[in-house]
Design a protein around this motif. Structure first.
Motif, PDB file in Angstrom:
ATOM      1  N   TRP A  40      -1.816   8.609   8.481  1.00  0.00           N
ATOM      2  CA  TRP A  40      -1.823   9.195   7.143  1.00  0.00           C
ATOM      3  C   TRP A  40      -0.537   9.489   6.577  1.00  0.00           C
ATOM      4  O   TRP A  40      -0.363   9.105   5.325  1.00  0.00           O
ATOM      5  CB  TRP A  40      -2.626  10.701   7.326  1.00  0.00           C
ATOM      6  N   THR A  41       0.310   9.680   7.406  1.00  0.00           N
ATOM      7  CA  THR A  41       1.952   9.936   6.768  1.00  0.00           C
ATOM      8  C   THR A  41       2.332   8.509   6.397  1.00  0.00           C
ATOM      9  O   THR A  41       2.934   8.375   5.255  1.00  0.00           O
ATOM     10  CB  THR A  41       2.939  10.412   7.956  1.00  0.00           C
ATOM     11  N   ILE A  44       0.884   7.684   3.143  1.00  0.00           N
ATOM     12  CA  ILE A  44       1.454   8.457   1.898  1.00  0.00           C
ATOM     13  C   ILE A  44       2.808   7.553   1.877  1.00  0.00           C
ATOM     14  O   ILE A  44       3.121   7.622   0.494  1.00  0.00           O
ATOM     15  CB  ILE A  44       1.565   9.865   2.319  1.00  0.00           C
ATOM     16  N   GLU A  45       3.582   7.475   2.664  1.00  0.00           N
ATOM     17  CA  GLU A  45       5.022   6.750   2.405  1.00  0.00           C
ATOM     18  C   GLU A  45       4.751   5.594   1.500  1.00  0.00           C
ATOM     19  O   GLU A  45       5.597   5.061   1.054  1.00  0.00           O
ATOM     20  CB  GLU A  45       5.582   6.610   3.790  1.00  0.00           C
ATOM     21  N   TYR A  47       2.279   4.466  -0.484  1.00  0.00           N
ATOM     22  CA  TYR A  47       2.011   4.797  -1.712  1.00  0.00           C
ATOM     23  C   TYR A  47       2.662   5.533  -2.694  1.00  0.00           C
ATOM     24  O   TYR A  47       2.523   5.455  -3.839  1.00  0.00           O
ATOM     25  CB  TYR A  47       0.481   4.955  -1.984  1.00  0.00           C
ATOM     26  N   LEU A  48       3.502   6.466  -2.170  1.00  0.00           N
ATOM     27  CA  LEU A  48       4.272   7.240  -2.812  1.00  0.00           C
ATOM     28  C   LEU A  48       5.130   6.782  -4.115  1.00  0.00           C
ATOM     29  O   LEU A  48       5.220   7.298  -5.293  1.00  0.00           O
ATOM     30  CB  LEU A  48       5.023   8.314  -2.193  1.00  0.00           C
ATOM     31  N   SER A  51       3.059   5.891  -7.202  1.00  0.00           N
ATOM     32  CA  SER A  51       2.815   7.161  -7.940  1.00  0.00           C
ATOM     33  C   SER A  51       3.883   7.428  -8.701  1.00  0.00           C
ATOM     34  O   SER A  51       3.584   7.969  -9.864  1.00  0.00           O
ATOM     35  CB  SER A  51       2.330   8.196  -7.035  1.00  0.00           C
ATOM     36  N   ALA A  73       2.100  12.623  -7.119  1.00  0.00           N
ATOM     37  CA  ALA A  73       2.129  12.850  -5.636  1.00  0.00           C
ATOM     38  C   ALA A  73       1.127  13.502  -5.032  1.00  0.00           C
ATOM     39  O   ALA A  73       0.730  13.055  -3.814  1.00  0.00           O
ATOM     40  CB  ALA A  73       3.662  13.702  -5.490  1.00  0.00           C
ATOM     41  N   VAL A  76      -1.644  11.144  -4.410  1.00  0.00           N
ATOM     42  CA  VAL A  76      -1.543  10.471  -3.229  1.00  0.00           C
ATOM     43  C   VAL A  76      -1.810  11.049  -2.016  1.00  0.00           C
ATOM     44  O   VAL A  76      -2.347  10.552  -0.938  1.00  0.00           O
ATOM     45  CB  VAL A  76      -0.159  10.035  -2.991  1.00  0.00           C
ATOM     46  N   ASP A  77      -1.692  12.389  -1.953  1.00  0.00           N
ATOM     47  CA  ASP A  77      -1.887  13.094  -0.652  1.00  0.00           C
ATOM     48  C   ASP A  77      -3.288  13.834  -0.503  1.00  0.00           C
ATOM     49  O   ASP A  77      -3.613  14.331   0.507  1.00  0.00           O
ATOM     50  CB  ASP A  77      -0.704  14.336  -0.567  1.00  0.00           C
TER      51      ASP A  77
END
Length: 80
Positions: A40-41, A44-45, A47-48, A51, A73, A76-77
């Motif tokens: 998951w982390t 996020i990294e 696709y951030l 965003s 942001a 994304v999370d």
């Protein structure tokens, strides 16, 4: 925060394939899987930056850029 350009967002087929595989594996993991947080982390990294790019793209339309960036942001999370 560094300014991103379209070239920063465009990715090679191999890099996009990585993101696709990452999301597919994340979807296959059980909620209690200990590897889920790491996957998951990484997602996020991945696709951030997109965003941030999109927030900047839609800036100047009445909403402060900081608010747009924050909402992007958070978007994304979301999930899990």
């Amino acid at each position: 925060m560094a300014k991103l350009s379209t070239s920063d967002i465009l990715v090679s087929d191999a890099r996009q394939a990585y993101a696709d595989v990452l999301l597919a594996r994340l979807g296959e993991m059980a909620p209690g899987d200990t590897r889920r947080l790491a996957a998951w982390t990484r997602a996020i990294e991945w696709y951030l930056p997109m965003s941030v790019y999109l927030a900047r793209r839609y800036g100047g339309r009445g909403e402060p850029l900081a608010d747009l960036t924050q909402v992007a942001a958070i978007g994304v999370d979301q999930g899990d």
